[in-house]
Design a protein around this motif. Structure first.
Motif, mmCIF file in Angstrom:
data_model
loop_
_atom_site.group_PDB
_atom_site.id
_atom_site.type_symbol
_atom_site.label_atom_id
_atom_site.label_comp_id
_atom_site.label_asym_id
_atom_site.label_seq_id
_atom_site.Cartn_x
_atom_site.Cartn_y
_atom_site.Cartn_z
ATOM 1 N N TRP A 25 -2.765 -4.515 0.975
ATOM 2 C CA TRP A 25 -2.610 -4.096 2.365
ATOM 3 C C TRP A 25 -3.942 -4.321 3.071
ATOM 4 O O TRP A 25 -4.962 -4.576 2.427
ATOM 5 C CB TRP A 25 -2.202 -2.623 2.440
ATOM 6 N N SER A 26 -3.954 -4.210 4.380
ATOM 7 C CA SER A 26 -5.184 -4.448 5.140
ATOM 8 C C SER A 26 -6.296 -3.469 4.771
ATOM 9 O O SER A 26 -7.475 -3.762 4.967
ATOM 10 C CB SER A 26 -4.904 -4.387 6.640
ATOM 11 N N ASN A 27 -5.933 -2.318 4.200
ATOM 12 C CA ASN A 27 -6.955 -1.349 3.797
ATOM 13 C C ASN A 27 -7.456 -1.593 2.372
ATOM 14 O O ASN A 27 -8.263 -0.829 1.849
ATOM 15 C CB ASN A 27 -6.437 0.088 3.928
ATOM 16 N N GLY A 28 -6.951 -2.644 1.719
ATOM 17 C CA GLY A 28 -7.387 -2.991 0.367
ATOM 18 C C GLY A 28 -6.535 -2.420 -0.747
ATOM 19 O O GLY A 28 -6.712 -2.774 -1.904
ATOM 20 N N SER A 29 -5.596 -1.529 -0.418
ATOM 21 C CA SER A 29 -4.708 -0.952 -1.435
ATOM 22 C C SER A 29 -3.723 -1.999 -1.926
ATOM 23 O O SER A 29 -3.287 -2.870 -1.162
ATOM 24 C CB SER A 29 -3.918 0.222 -0.854
ATOM 25 N N SER A 30 -3.355 -1.897 -3.186
ATOM 26 C CA SER A 30 -2.371 -2.825 -3.759
ATOM 27 C C SER A 30 -0.986 -2.574 -3.178
ATOM 28 O O SER A 30 -0.597 -1.432 -2.939
ATOM 29 C CB SER A 30 -2.305 -2.653 -5.271
ATOM 30 N N VAL A 31 -0.247 -3.650 -2.941
ATOM 31 C CA VAL A 31 1.139 -3.563 -2.499
ATOM 32 C C VAL A 31 2.002 -3.310 -3.732
ATOM 33 O O VAL A 31 1.838 -3.977 -4.751
ATOM 34 C CB VAL A 31 1.583 -4.866 -1.804
ATOM 35 N N THR A 32 2.904 -2.335 -3.642
ATOM 36 C CA THR A 32 3.766 -2.000 -4.777
ATOM 37 C C THR A 32 5.230 -2.032 -4.362
ATOM 38 O O THR A 32 5.559 -1.977 -3.178
ATOM 39 C CB THR A 32 3.445 -0.590 -5.313
ATOM 40 N N ALA A 33 6.093 -2.080 -5.343
ATOM 41 C CA ALA A 33 7.534 -2.020 -5.082
ATOM 42 C C ALA A 33 7.883 -0.691 -4.414
ATOM 43 O O ALA A 33 8.779 -0.633 -3.557
ATOM 44 C CB ALA A 33 8.314 -2.194 -6.379
ATOM 45 N N LYS A 34 7.197 0.370 -4.776
ATOM 46 C CA LYS A 34 7.433 1.690 -4.187
ATOM 47 C C LYS A 34 7.179 1.665 -2.677
ATOM 48 O O LYS A 34 7.875 2.339 -1.918
ATOM 49 C CB LYS A 34 6.534 2.735 -4.870
ATOM 50 N N ASP A 35 6.222 0.873 -2.223
ATOM 51 C CA ASP A 35 5.962 0.731 -0.786
ATOM 52 C C ASP A 35 7.195 0.195 -0.069
ATOM 53 O O ASP A 35 7.564 0.676 1.007
ATOM 54 C CB ASP A 35 4.787 -0.220 -0.529
ATOM 55 N N PHE A 36 7.840 -0.800 -0.664
ATOM 56 C CA PHE A 36 9.038 -1.376 -0.066
ATOM 57 C C PHE A 36 10.200 -0.382 -0.109
ATOM 58 O O PHE A 36 10.955 -0.236 0.844
ATOM 59 C CB PHE A 36 9.421 -2.685 -0.764
#
Length: 72
Positions: A25-36
């Motif tokens: 993400w723009s803040n550097g956090s990893s994108v996860t399936a849980k985000d979706f």
């Protein structure tokens, strides 16, 4: 976000997305399936007033959730 184009399986009922391991993400956090998952649940929530809930209509239980008949 996905590593390749997704093809439906199970008679068009199942889509499996494989996320890039380095997606951030723009803040550097990893994108996860849980985000979706959280984003989709928020989108079909009866509280969502965006007017775009119908886009999720073909997804299992989406219409019932939008109508307030099912809680996630």
């Amino acid at each position: 976000m996905a590593t390749k184009v997704v093809k439906p399986t199970n008679g068009g009922k199942t889509y499996t997305f494989h996320l890039r391991k380095n997606a951030k993400w723009s803040n550097g956090s990893s994108v996860t399936a849980k985000d979706f998952e959280n984003a989709w649940k928020r989108s079909v929530s009866p509280k969502a007033k965006s007017g775009y809930n119908y886009i999720f209509s073909g997804i299992k239980n989406a219409d019932q959730i939008t109508a307030g008949k099912k809680i996630v």
